[in-house]
Design a protein around this motif. Structure first.
Motif, mmCIF file in Angstrom:
data_model
loop_
_atom_site.group_PDB
_atom_site.id
_atom_site.type_symbol
_atom_site.label_atom_id
_atom_site.label_comp_id
_atom_site.label_asym_id
_atom_site.label_seq_id
_atom_site.Cartn_x
_atom_site.Cartn_y
_atom_site.Cartn_z
ATOM 1 N N LEU A 72 78.597 52.952 36.505
ATOM 2 C CA LEU A 72 79.656 53.941 36.315
ATOM 3 C C LEU A 72 79.440 55.154 37.221
ATOM 4 O O LEU A 72 80.348 55.587 37.927
ATOM 5 C CB LEU A 72 79.659 54.413 34.864
ATOM 6 N N TRP A 122 77.703 55.312 39.874
ATOM 7 C CA TRP A 122 77.808 54.874 41.268
ATOM 8 C C TRP A 122 79.274 54.842 41.709
ATOM 9 O O TRP A 122 79.649 55.350 42.763
ATOM 10 C CB TRP A 122 77.158 53.489 41.392
ATOM 11 N N CYS A 123 80.121 54.245 40.856
ATOM 12 C CA CYS A 123 81.533 54.141 41.191
ATOM 13 C C CYS A 123 82.183 55.519 41.302
ATOM 14 O O CYS A 123 82.992 55.760 42.189
ATOM 15 C CB CYS A 123 82.282 53.331 40.133
ATOM 16 N N LEU A 152 81.240 56.931 44.541
ATOM 17 C CA LEU A 152 81.926 56.264 45.647
ATOM 18 C C LEU A 152 83.354 56.755 45.795
ATOM 19 O O LEU A 152 83.874 56.858 46.910
ATOM 20 C CB LEU A 152 81.954 54.749 45.402
#
Lengths: 283, 267
Positions: free
Chosen positions: A83, A85-86, A89
């Motif tokens: 989560l 990481w997204c 990003l």
């Protein structure tokens, strides 16, 4: 316009009077009183602590508390990582929605969320029915009033507390560092384990400590989703007071819980370097 | 490469998105589920509901116990929010503006109620209030809620005060304003969003507080979470789903308000 130093100090002192008075009378003194009771009830001495650490049912409660806190910490780290990481990003667009979901979950009533899990996980609940319809299980499995229920319910609550510090840590990583590794020929797996993960360590560490400490002291979710044999320290404290009126033993457990919490929190502060009031960087 | 969408391998990227989507669903679904159930006709909380109905809402609003506890919650939360903000505001000024030693320790002290497990605060305050015969009073509810709400108010106000440029206040003083006048007419209006957000968080903390409230409550005086708690321990009636939905709805409104206040202050 400038006051003399002593007068200014005096003024700052008066500004602090309400909060200090309030916290002393209603927080520090009751807390000290509670801790003192662990040494004085029923008679002066360490007997409550001895009893707590020598009786096997009580030791069971302690080890249960640690077991649940550890499992919840590991699961929320594993689920929180993708989560965070997204969100890093995609800081705009979808990432913002993910962050919204996390904040919504965090600020939604704890009781409402726990009730929801009670209903979802019950034997005739949606999850059991779905699993049976797909054919994964033949008959309903018990997922409430046992360890499974506590772990699911608590991990669900703790994930946001991993995501927020982890995401802050990830967004501070310079993407060029990872770029450099892959230009030098490192495959994605190596970049992930040798560079990305080590750089996330502070975020992972503070998130994990936070969740662990909070899990140690959680009452509502384990009390509702757990069974009698999964009792944790906070529930034990309340039970000793409300059912057995044993303030001595309850206070000794409370003292233990406080010491554990404060030691852990000390480490947490060590990980986090910047002070919110003293330093002026980043303001 | 692992931190920019463009250069990530599609295999890695798609699996990351799928996993994240599943976890986000795990986080969001219980909330939507409970809202849906509050409109479902099944007494046994069958999902999807056989029919949609408002009868549980009728039951909730017909029962004076639910309404009374909701009103008590509102009263306690409003008082807690006001008192916590009034105590936190001067303290935040002293911490941000002061140059004395030990500010870090004071800050730790003020945020300590956030770190000490709630159950311990509940038991400690309960012990004192029980001896004084104060349990089951509005005073006990408000005081104990202010303890846990204070850190949220302090943190929010300190953050906004640190972002405020003190030279603007000094400018007002140089132009002839009294220091207090400058604070009330210049500084307060500019940190208003921070104060507002702090008050909202304090409200929300009190509104959702379960553990302390359960200890402070009496059969005559209880807050909504206490009523939910005692009902939950008997059965899982859909009326609790109604109460949960109302709680979720209020949290959502307050979250949006706090978000707007923060956006306004960052401008």
């Amino acid at each position: 316009m400038y006051m003399t130093l002593s007068r200014k100090k005096w003024r700052e002192g008066t500004l602090l009077i309400p909060i200090l008075l309030f916290l002393c009378v209603f927080f520090l003194i009751p807390l000290a009183g509670l801790l003192l009771r662990s040494l004085t009830e029923p008679s002066f001495g360490l007997q409550n602590f001895e009893q707590l650490l020598a009786t096997s049912t009580y030791v069971q409660v302690l080890s249960n508390t640690f077991l649940v806190a550890t499992l919840v910490t590991v699961i929320s780290l594993v689920l929180g990582f993708p989560l965070a990481w997204c969100i890093t990003l995609m800081p705009n667009g979808w990432g913002r929605w993910l962050l919204g979901v996390i904040l919504l979950s965090m600020w939604t009533s704890l009781l409402a969320r726990t009730y929801s899990w009670l209903v979802l996980l019950q034997t005739s609940g949606v999850i059991n029915k779905t699993l049976m319809a797909i054919g994964i299980i033949d008959e309903p499995i018990t997922m409430v009033h046992n360890l499974t229920g506590v772990i699911i319910g608590m991990s669900y609550i703790m994930i946001p507390f991993v995501v927020l510090p982890l995401q802050a840590c990830m967004s501070a990583i310079d993407p060029m560092v990872l770029q450099a590794a892959s230009i030098c020929g490192a495959p994605a797996r190596t970049v992930f384990f040798r560079i990305f993960l080590p750089l996330c360590k502070p975020g992972l560490f503070s998130g994990a400590l936070m969740v662990f400490v909070m899990s140690l002291g959680y009452y509502v979710t384990p009390a509702l989703l757990g069974g009698v044999e999964n009792m944790m320290l906070p529930e034990f404290i309340v039970q000793q007071i409300q059912t057995f009126l044993n303030w001595g033993l309850a206070s000794a457990s409370a003292a233990l819980l406080i010491i554990l919490t404060i030691v852990m929190f000390y480490f947490y502060l060590k990980v986090q370097t910047d002070s919110p009031v003293s330093t002026n960087t980043g303001a | 490469m692992l931190l920019s969408q463009g250069s990530m391998g599609w295999k890695l990227k798609s699996s990351l998105y799928v996993i994240t989507g599943a976890i986000a669903a795990f986080l969001a679904l219980p909330i939507f589920f409970i809202v849906a159930l509050s409109f479902g006709s099944s007494r046994w909380l069958v999902f999807p509901p056989p029919k949609w109905t408002l009868k549980w809402y009728e039951k909730f609003f017909e029962n004076p116990q639910w309404i009374d506890s909701a009103m008590t919650s509102l009263q306690v939360a409003l008082l807690t929010s006001v008192i916590a903000t009034l105590i936190a505001l001067p303290a935040s000024f002293a911490l941000v503006r002061g140059k004395f030693k030990g500010r870090d320790y004071l800050y730790s002290l003020f945020t300590l109620p956030m770190i000490v497990p709630v159950v311990i605060i509940a038991v400690a305050v309960y012990g004192v209030f029980l001896n004084l015969g104060l349990t089951g009073t509005l005073f006990a509810f408000v005081v104990s809620h202010v303890i846990v709400a204070l850190p949220f108010a302090v943190i929010s106000i300190i953050n906004s005060l640190r972002l405020f440029d003190k030279s603007i206040e000094d400018a007002a003083v140089i132009c002839g304003a009294h220091r207090l006048q400058a604070i009330f007419k210049v500084t307060f209006p500019s940190i208003k969003p921070g104060i507002f957000a702090g008050a909202l968080f304090a409200f929300l903390v009190s509104w959702d507080e379960v553990v302390i409230s359960v200890m402070m409550a009496s059969p005559e005086l209880q807050t909504l979470p206490v009523k939910m708690w005692s009902t939950l321990r008997q059965d899982l009636t859909p009326v609790i789903a109604v109460a949960s939905t109302l709680l979720i709805f209020l949290s959502l409104i307050i979250m949006v308000m706090a978000g707007l206040a923060r956006r306004y202050s960052n401008r």
